[in-house]
Every structure is written in C-alpha cells, then in structure tokens.
Design an enzyme around this catalytic site. Structure first.
Site, PDB file in Angstrom:
ATOM      1  N   VAL A   1     -46.576   8.975 -76.388  1.00 20.09           N
ATOM      2  CA  VAL A   1     -46.272   7.743 -77.113  1.00 20.09           C
ATOM      3  C   VAL A   1     -45.993   8.047 -78.573  1.00 20.09           C
ATOM      4  CG1 VAL A   1     -47.715   6.370 -75.546  1.00 20.09           C
ATOM      5  CG2 VAL A   1     -48.681   7.183 -77.689  1.00 20.09           C
ATOM      6  N   CYS A   2     -45.274   7.131 -79.218  1.00 20.49           N
ATOM      7  CA  CYS A   2     -45.029   7.204 -80.665  1.00 20.49           C
ATOM      8  C   CYS A   2     -44.945   5.770 -81.182  1.00 20.49           C
ATOM      9  CB  CYS A   2     -43.778   8.020 -80.968  1.00 20.49           C
ATOM     10  SG  CYS A   2     -42.254   7.257 -80.401  1.00 20.49           S
ATOM     11  N   ARG A   3     -44.284   5.549 -82.282  1.00 23.01           N
ATOM     12  CA  ARG A   3     -44.204   4.198 -82.844  1.00 23.01           C
ATOM     13  C   ARG A   3     -43.275   3.301 -82.038  1.00 23.01           C
ATOM     14  NH1 ARG A   3     -40.879   1.953 -86.740  1.00 23.01           N
ATOM     15  NH2 ARG A   3     -40.082   3.994 -87.275  1.00 23.01           N
TER      16      ARG A   3
END
Length: 155
Positions: free
Chosen positions: A112-114
C-alpha cells in the site's frame, strides 16, 4: 521372372506385417502422452492458484488483512506518521530492495501507499525478487480512510 514377382510380393507382405504397431504400444503411448499433459496442466494451474491479482480493491485488501496478510506500506516516514493502516509495516519504497529479508515468504503481502502508484512499484520489486503472493491495493490509504476503514494517526 514369375518366381521373382512372387518373391517380391512375399517381401512386400512381410514388410507390411513388420510395419504394424501392436495395439498395446498405441495404448501405452497414449497413456504416457495423457499423463504428461496432465502434469503440465496441473503444474500451470497450481502456479496460477499461488499468485494473486496484480491489484486489488480496498475491500479485498481489508479482507486479506483480516485473514492474516502482511500489509506493507511503502510511503515515507512522515506520511506514515500522519496516518496508516493498523498493523501495517513501513518500509519506504526507496529502502525496499535492501530490506527484502524483513518480509515474510509464507503469507500474502499487500503493498500500500498513499494513492496506489508507489505500491504498484513496490509490488513489482517484490515479484522480481521472487515473492509469489504479492498484490497492490488500488486507491491507497487515502481510499482506505475514505471508505471508513480504521486508521492509526501518529507514530
């Protein structure tokens, strides 16, 4: 001359009889071919079953998290400190290649990231390194939060 014609006819008949392949040879050959095809197909299906889709939704990621998947956040420390998924693990994308030994090889990994762009890069790094059960969450933690899933703020 007639005798030579009979001799040639006998030789031709003998060659035809020798050219016949017994039924049992055909049956054994067919069984071997079917067995090989079965092994090839089952191997391909097994490999497909072990891999994950390249990208999954936030809802699918939440379900995988509940089932024990490793959540890998590849954002920077300052972004993590703002908010993150409970139980997630932070390894910034720039450090990922050097820290592969910190990742589990026995459970699925959801990167996951932003917003979902860096996580796709992180997923690709892991797949290239030989990890099989890896996927990326589309929408990132921003969408995770917008959909009402729990978050943690601060360190």
């Amino acid at each position: 001359m007639a005798k030579q014609g009979v001799t040639n006819a006998k030789k031709t008949a003998k060659r035809k009889n020798n050219a016949r392949i017994p039924l049992w040879v055909w049956l054994v050959s067919g069984a071997v071919v079917i067995g090989i095809l079965f092994l090839i197909i089952s191997g391909v299906l097994t490999k497909q079953a072990e891999s994950l889709p390249l990208e999954i939704s936030v809802a699918d990621a939440a379900k995988m998290k509940e089932e024990g998947a490793f959540i890998l956040d590849v954002r920077e420390q300052s972004e993590w400190d703002s908010f993150h998924i409970p139980g997630a693990n932070l390894i910034p994308l720039g450090d990922l290649s050097a820290r592969l030994n910190e990742l589990p090889s026995d459970k699925p990994i959801v990167v996951v990231c932003r917003t979902g762009h860096r996580s796709a890069q992180g997923r690709d790094i892991l797949l290239s390194a030989g990890f099989k059960k890896v996927t990326s969450m589309s929408g990132g933690v921003t969408e995770w939060q917008a959909e009402g899933y729990p978050i943690v703020t601060g360190k």
